[in-house]
Scaffold this active site. Structure first.
Site, short mmCIF file in Angstrom:
data_model
loop_
_atom_site.label_atom_id
_atom_site.label_comp_id
_atom_site.label_asym_id
_atom_site.label_seq_id
_atom_site.Cartn_x
_atom_site.Cartn_y
_atom_site.Cartn_z
N SER A 180 0.84 -1.20 0.00
CA SER A 180 0.00 0.00 0.00
C SER A 180 0.88 1.25 0.00
O SER A 180 2.10 1.17 0.18
CB SER A 180 -0.93 0.02 1.23
OG SER A 180 -0.18 0.18 2.42
N TYR A 236 8.81 7.78 16.51
CA TYR A 236 8.95 7.53 15.07
C TYR A 236 9.93 8.53 14.44
O TYR A 236 10.79 8.15 13.64
CB TYR A 236 7.57 7.64 14.42
CG TYR A 236 7.53 7.43 12.93
CD1 TYR A 236 7.59 6.15 12.39
CD2 TYR A 236 7.37 8.50 12.05
CE1 TYR A 236 7.51 5.94 11.01
CE2 TYR A 236 7.29 8.30 10.68
CZ TYR A 236 7.36 7.03 10.17
OH TYR A 236 7.29 6.83 8.81
N SER A 267 11.59 10.38 6.90
CA SER A 267 10.49 11.32 7.10
C SER A 267 11.03 12.67 7.50
O SER A 267 12.04 12.76 8.21
CB SER A 267 9.55 10.80 8.19
OG SER A 267 8.69 11.82 8.64
N THR A 270 -1.50 8.53 2.85
CA THR A 270 -1.41 7.07 2.87
C THR A 270 -2.26 6.53 4.01
O THR A 270 -2.55 7.24 4.98
CB THR A 270 0.03 6.59 3.06
OG1 THR A 270 0.49 6.98 4.37
CG2 THR A 270 0.96 7.16 2.00
N ILE A 312 3.18 4.41 -0.40
CA ILE A 312 4.40 4.69 -1.16
C ILE A 312 5.04 3.41 -1.69
O ILE A 312 5.54 3.36 -2.81
CB ILE A 312 5.39 5.49 -0.28
CG1 ILE A 312 4.81 6.87 0.02
CG2 ILE A 312 6.76 5.61 -0.96
CD1 ILE A 312 5.57 7.63 1.10
N LYS A 352 13.49 7.87 12.51
CA LYS A 352 13.81 8.37 11.18
C LYS A 352 15.15 9.11 11.16
O LYS A 352 15.88 9.06 10.17
CB LYS A 352 12.68 9.25 10.66
CG LYS A 352 11.38 8.49 10.41
CD LYS A 352 11.58 7.39 9.37
CE LYS A 352 10.38 6.54 9.14
NZ LYS A 352 10.54 5.53 8.07
#
Length: 351
Positions: free
Chosen positions: A81, A233, A207, A266, A83, A237
């Site tokens: 799904s 998160y 990100s 997304t 990207i 990254k």
């Protein structure tokens, strides 16, 4: 373009970072937190949106992507799904062999059917793997090396944002296991296969959230302090960027790159950051727009004329740091991250 939801979400990020710094007893003043988040948000609304992509695309060289990938193989994690799927579709249309590494078999097979139907390329294979299960990542990589003679490009796309701290069967924090350790293990294990293949490349989808984070190695699994999934998160990254830079130094014959896809619409963003998704939905990029630089890094000759280990946005090398944000780390700290990852990885390596 900006509404009350946007500002509410922005201020929640500022407060979340302040809480994270406070709980970890980091000597960073709240003024710096405010500056970083303000600079990041301003950069985001001017560079990370759909309109920003359309503006940037005016300088793209169309011929860069007018290539045949027949005979080249690509592994893409999280390819069912968003990207990942858009990347797989674009490369399949150019004749590349696709290895989709996905967690959910039904969703993976459905995505594979879509890709085969639209691209006309049947060389699309599904591999089921939960990247949060550390021992299984090792086992998968070792089995892949035994079965396949070549891998030209590894695309580390899959990621996870957890709403609360959780651990896997090995006792590792799940988002760290997925976003950092799995990428390290998969990449390191597949390096011998990549090195045997022509024009090898490793691309990691990072990100822009990492721009507000300085590398922290003292609490890798977030055992201390309040757990904020979005900030965790973002730290992961940042660690991906450092990992890419370090691996590029030690494996000079592989072209490493890490990129920011912009703010993309997304399922993962909608589920993990519903407030942000609601506030910015009309400005978010399509998955295809988010995947554009991944595809460019994976297939174009132009990408490999740039130095290895760099950070990209909209087909261009950009700084991995905001101006005056004090997010640079020392060489010693960066080497420490790689050493910690190596030690952890070895702990779970099959014998």
């Amino acid at each position: 373009m900006l509404n009350q939801w946007s500002y509410t979400w922005f201020w929640s990020r500022v407060k979340a970072e302040e809480r994270a710094q406070s709980s970890e007893r980091l000597p960073e003043h709240s003024t710096m937190s405010l500056y970083r988040n303000s600079a990041w948000f301003l950069k985001g609304v001017t560079e990370f949106t759909r309109n920003a992509f359309l503006s940037a695309s005016k300088r793209f060289v169309e011929k860069d992507l007018e290539v045949s990938m027949a005979g080249r193989s690509f592994m893409i994690t999280g390819a069912n799904s968003g990207i990942g799927k858009a990347t797989a579709m674009a490369i399949a249309k150019r004749g590349g062999t696709i290895h989709m590494v996905c967690r959910n078999k039904d969703k993976a097979e459905e995505a594979r059917a879509d890709i085969v139907k639209e691209s006309g390329n049947k060389e699309v294979y599904v591999h089921i793997l939960d990247l949060s299960e550390t021992k299984k990542v090792w086992e998968f990589a070792e089995a892949f090396k035994r079965k396949y003679k070549a891998l030209n490009v590894l695309i580390n796309n899959a990621g996870a944002i957890m709403s609360q701290r959780d651990v896997n069967a090995e006792g590792l924090e799940k988002s760290f296991a997925t976003n950092v350790l799995a990428i390290y293990i998969l990449t390191k294990s597949l390096i011998p296969l990549l090195e045997k293949s022509a024009d090898p490349r490793v691309i990691t989808v990072s990100s822009g959230g990492m721009l507000v984070q300085k590398l922290r190695t003292g609490n890798l699994q977030h055992e201390r302090g309040r757990y904020d999934g979005t900030m965790v998160y973002a730290q992961h990254k940042r660690q991906q960027v450092v990992m890419t830079e370090q691996l590029a130094k030690t494996h000079a014959n592989i072209h490493f790159s890490v990129m920011h896809p912009g703010w993309v619409d997304t399922p993962a963003v909608a589920n993990a950051m519903p407030d942000f998704h609601t506030s910015m939905k009309e400005s978010l990029r399509t998955p295809e727009q988010g995947a554009d630089t991944v595809v460019w890094l994976a297939v174009s000759e132009a990408a490999t004329t740039n130095p290895s280990g760099r950070f990209y946005q909209d087909r261009k090398m950009v700084s991995a740091h905001l101006p005056l944000a004090w997010t640079h780390s020392s060489a010693l700290e960066e080497q420490k991250l790689l050493s910690l990852l190596e030690d952890l990885a070895k702990t779970f390596q099959p014998h």
